[in-house]
Design a protein around this motif. Structure first.
Motif, PDB file in Angstrom:
ATOM      1  N   VAL A  76     107.956  38.393   2.992  1.00 54.10           N
ATOM      2  CA  VAL A  76     108.730  37.425   2.209  1.00 54.10           C
ATOM      3  C   VAL A  76     107.745  36.551   1.444  1.00 54.10           C
ATOM      4  CG1 VAL A  76     110.437  35.567   2.250  1.00 54.10           C
ATOM      5  CG2 VAL A  76     110.566  37.415   3.953  1.00 54.10           C
ATOM      6  N   LEU A  77     107.933  36.475   0.128  1.00 54.83           N
ATOM      7  CA  LEU A  77     107.061  35.688  -0.737  1.00 54.83           C
ATOM      8  C   LEU A  77     107.842  34.596  -1.451  1.00 54.83           C
ATOM      9  CD1 LEU A  77     105.178  38.632  -2.494  1.00 54.83           C
ATOM     10  CD2 LEU A  77     104.302  37.203  -0.625  1.00 54.83           C
ATOM     11  N   ARG A  78     107.242  33.428  -1.549  1.00 52.73           N
ATOM     12  CA  ARG A  78     107.709  32.369  -2.443  1.00 52.73           C
ATOM     13  C   ARG A  78     107.044  32.696  -3.768  1.00 52.73           C
ATOM     14  NH1 ARG A  78     105.986  26.528  -2.978  1.00 52.73           N
ATOM     15  NH2 ARG A  78     107.867  25.461  -3.661  1.00 52.73           N
ATOM     16  N   TRP A  79     107.810  32.773  -4.876  1.00 54.57           N
ATOM     17  CA  TRP A  79     107.324  33.423  -6.105  1.00 54.57           C
ATOM     18  C   TRP A  79     107.753  32.614  -7.324  1.00 54.57           C
ATOM     19  CZ3 TRP A  79     107.009  39.302  -6.137  1.00 54.57           C
ATOM     20  CH2 TRP A  79     106.774  39.817  -7.405  1.00 54.57           C
ATOM     21  N   ARG A  80     106.783  32.303  -8.203  1.00 56.04           N
ATOM     22  CA  ARG A  80     107.107  31.618  -9.462  1.00 56.04           C
ATOM     23  C   ARG A  80     106.337  32.253 -10.612  1.00 56.04           C
ATOM     24  NH1 ARG A  80     105.441  25.538 -10.075  1.00 56.04           N
ATOM     25  NH2 ARG A  80     103.438  26.534 -10.461  1.00 56.04           N
ATOM     26  N   ASN A  81     107.029  32.487 -11.703  1.00 60.94           N
ATOM     27  CA  ASN A  81     106.398  32.986 -12.917  1.00 60.94           C
ATOM     28  C   ASN A  81     105.533  31.891 -13.517  1.00 60.94           C
ATOM     29  OD1 ASN A  81     106.543  33.184 -16.100  1.00 60.94           O
ATOM     30  ND2 ASN A  81     106.658  35.249 -15.269  1.00 60.94           N
ATOM     31  N   GLU A  82     104.354  32.254 -14.004  1.00 59.25           N
ATOM     32  CA  GLU A  82     103.423  31.265 -14.563  1.00 59.25           C
ATOM     33  C   GLU A  82     103.161  31.426 -16.056  1.00 59.25           C
ATOM     34  OE1 GLU A  82     102.304  28.670 -12.978  1.00 59.25           O
ATOM     35  OE2 GLU A  82     103.063  29.260 -11.005  1.00 59.25           O
ATOM     36  N   TYR A  92     110.641  28.061  -8.068  1.00 60.00           N
ATOM     37  CA  TYR A  92     110.294  29.165  -7.168  1.00 60.00           C
ATOM     38  C   TYR A  92     111.505  30.000  -6.769  1.00 60.00           C
ATOM     39  CZ  TYR A  92     105.574  27.417  -6.594  1.00 60.00           C
ATOM     40  OH  TYR A  92     104.275  27.038  -6.817  1.00 60.00           O
ATOM     41  N   SER A  93     111.246  31.281  -6.658  1.00 58.47           N
ATOM     42  CA  SER A  93     112.223  32.229  -6.140  1.00 58.47           C
ATOM     43  C   SER A  93     111.726  32.700  -4.779  1.00 58.47           C
ATOM     44  CB  SER A  93     112.361  33.420  -7.086  1.00 58.47           C
ATOM     45  OG  SER A  93     111.133  34.139  -7.150  1.00 58.47           O
ATOM     46  N   ARG A  94     112.511  33.558  -4.148  1.00 61.04           N
ATOM     47  CA  ARG A  94     112.144  34.134  -2.860  1.00 61.04           C
ATOM     48  C   ARG A  94     112.295  35.649  -2.983  1.00 61.04           C
ATOM     49  NH1 ARG A  94     112.325  31.912   2.487  1.00 61.04           N
ATOM     50  NH2 ARG A  94     112.668  33.500   4.065  1.00 61.04           N
ATOM     51  N   CYS A  95     111.223  36.368  -2.705  1.00 63.07           N
ATOM     52  CA  CYS A  95     111.240  37.827  -2.775  1.00 63.07           C
ATOM     53  C   CYS A  95     111.047  38.378  -1.365  1.00 63.07           C
ATOM     54  CB  CYS A  95     110.137  38.335  -3.697  1.00 63.07           C
ATOM     55  SG  CYS A  95     110.121  40.140  -3.825  1.00 63.07           S
ATOM     56  N   THR A  96     112.015  39.154  -0.904  1.00 61.83           N
ATOM     57  CA  THR A  96     111.954  39.757   0.421  1.00 61.83           C
ATOM     58  C   THR A  96     111.857  41.267   0.264  1.00 61.83           C
ATOM     59  OG1 THR A  96     113.307  37.973   1.319  1.00 61.83           O
ATOM     60  CG2 THR A  96     113.150  39.996   2.642  1.00 61.83           C
ATOM     61  N   VAL A 110     114.264  45.512  -1.807  1.00 67.26           N
ATOM     62  CA  VAL A 110     113.642  44.344  -2.430  1.00 67.26           C
ATOM     63  C   VAL A 110     114.773  43.421  -2.872  1.00 67.26           C
ATOM     64  CG1 VAL A 110     112.242  43.489  -4.350  1.00 67.26           C
ATOM     65  CG2 VAL A 110     111.613  45.632  -3.191  1.00 67.26           C
ATOM     66  N   THR A 111     114.764  42.203  -2.346  1.00 65.14           N
ATOM     67  CA  THR A 111     115.768  41.199  -2.692  1.00 65.14           C
ATOM     68  C   THR A 111     115.053  40.009  -3.311  1.00 65.14           C
ATOM     69  OG1 THR A 111     117.111  41.906  -0.814  1.00 65.14           O
ATOM     70  CG2 THR A 111     117.673  39.784  -1.825  1.00 65.14           C
ATOM     71  N   HIS A 112     115.380  39.700  -4.554  1.00 64.22           N
ATOM     72  CA  HIS A 112     114.761  38.578  -5.257  1.00 64.22           C
ATOM     73  C   HIS A 112     115.856  37.563  -5.547  1.00 64.22           C
ATOM     74  CE1 HIS A 112     110.690  38.293  -7.361  1.00 64.22           C
ATOM     75  NE2 HIS A 112     111.148  37.068  -7.167  1.00 64.22           N
ATOM     76  N   VAL A 113     115.714  36.350  -5.013  1.00 66.27           N
ATOM     77  CA  VAL A 113     116.751  35.312  -5.103  1.00 66.27           C
ATOM     78  C   VAL A 113     116.140  34.021  -5.636  1.00 66.27           C
ATOM     79  CG1 VAL A 113     118.449  33.981  -3.786  1.00 66.27           C
ATOM     80  CG2 VAL A 113     117.917  36.313  -3.099  1.00 66.27           C
TER      81      VAL A 113
END
Length: 151
Positions: A76-82, A92-96, A110-113
């Protein structure tokens, strides 16, 4: 994140490989470059570690941190486009990524929320993930990617 305000993208594929080999493909710099159009991820791959997705020229594409890691089953990643201001502004989004053995294959989900209704970020990843994951599947099963350059 509240369900009512969240926007999500879910992709499920079955890859004829092992959980361990798929895990390595998802987390290894060398392997990632082969199917992610020259991009790669950088992280220590432990809870709380920073995470970056890097362009081939060394620029940072996305950043975040490892929220949860259970090799070779769940990441699980905390994810932000830069690099796109309108996407970065959504936060931030959450990618599992979940890996589950199924006979001689592995089910990859892959679930991106993101907690942002009608998210432009989710719109962008919904176009990117199918290309990336199709390349990953093809590379693991045949030794070649499906799409050479990003469409």
């Amino acid at each position: 994140m509240t369900e009512a305000a969240a926007c999500a993208f879910v992709y499920v594929t079955f890859i004829r490989t092992t959980q361990e080999r798929l895990w390595q493909a998802l987390t290894s710099v060398e392997f990632t470059r082969q199917y992610w159009f020259g991009m790669h991820q950088e992280s220590e791959w432990k809870v709380g570690a920073s995470w970056q997705l890097m362009f081939p020229d060394g620029r940072v594409a996305d950043t975040g941190e490892v929220v949860e890691i259970d090799p070779p089953r769940r990441l699980v990643l905390r994810w932000r486009n830069e690099f796109r201001p309108e996407l970065k502004a959504e936060g931030y989004s959450r990618c599992t990524m979940e890996l589950e053995p199924k006979d001689e294959a592995v089910k990859l989900t892959v679930t991106h929320v993101i907690d942002h209704p009608e998210s432009k970020f989710i719109g962008a990843v919904s176009g990117g993930w199918p290309l990336i994951l199709s390349n990953l599947k093809s590379l693991l099963e045949t030794g070649r990617v499906a799409v050479e350059t990003k469409a």
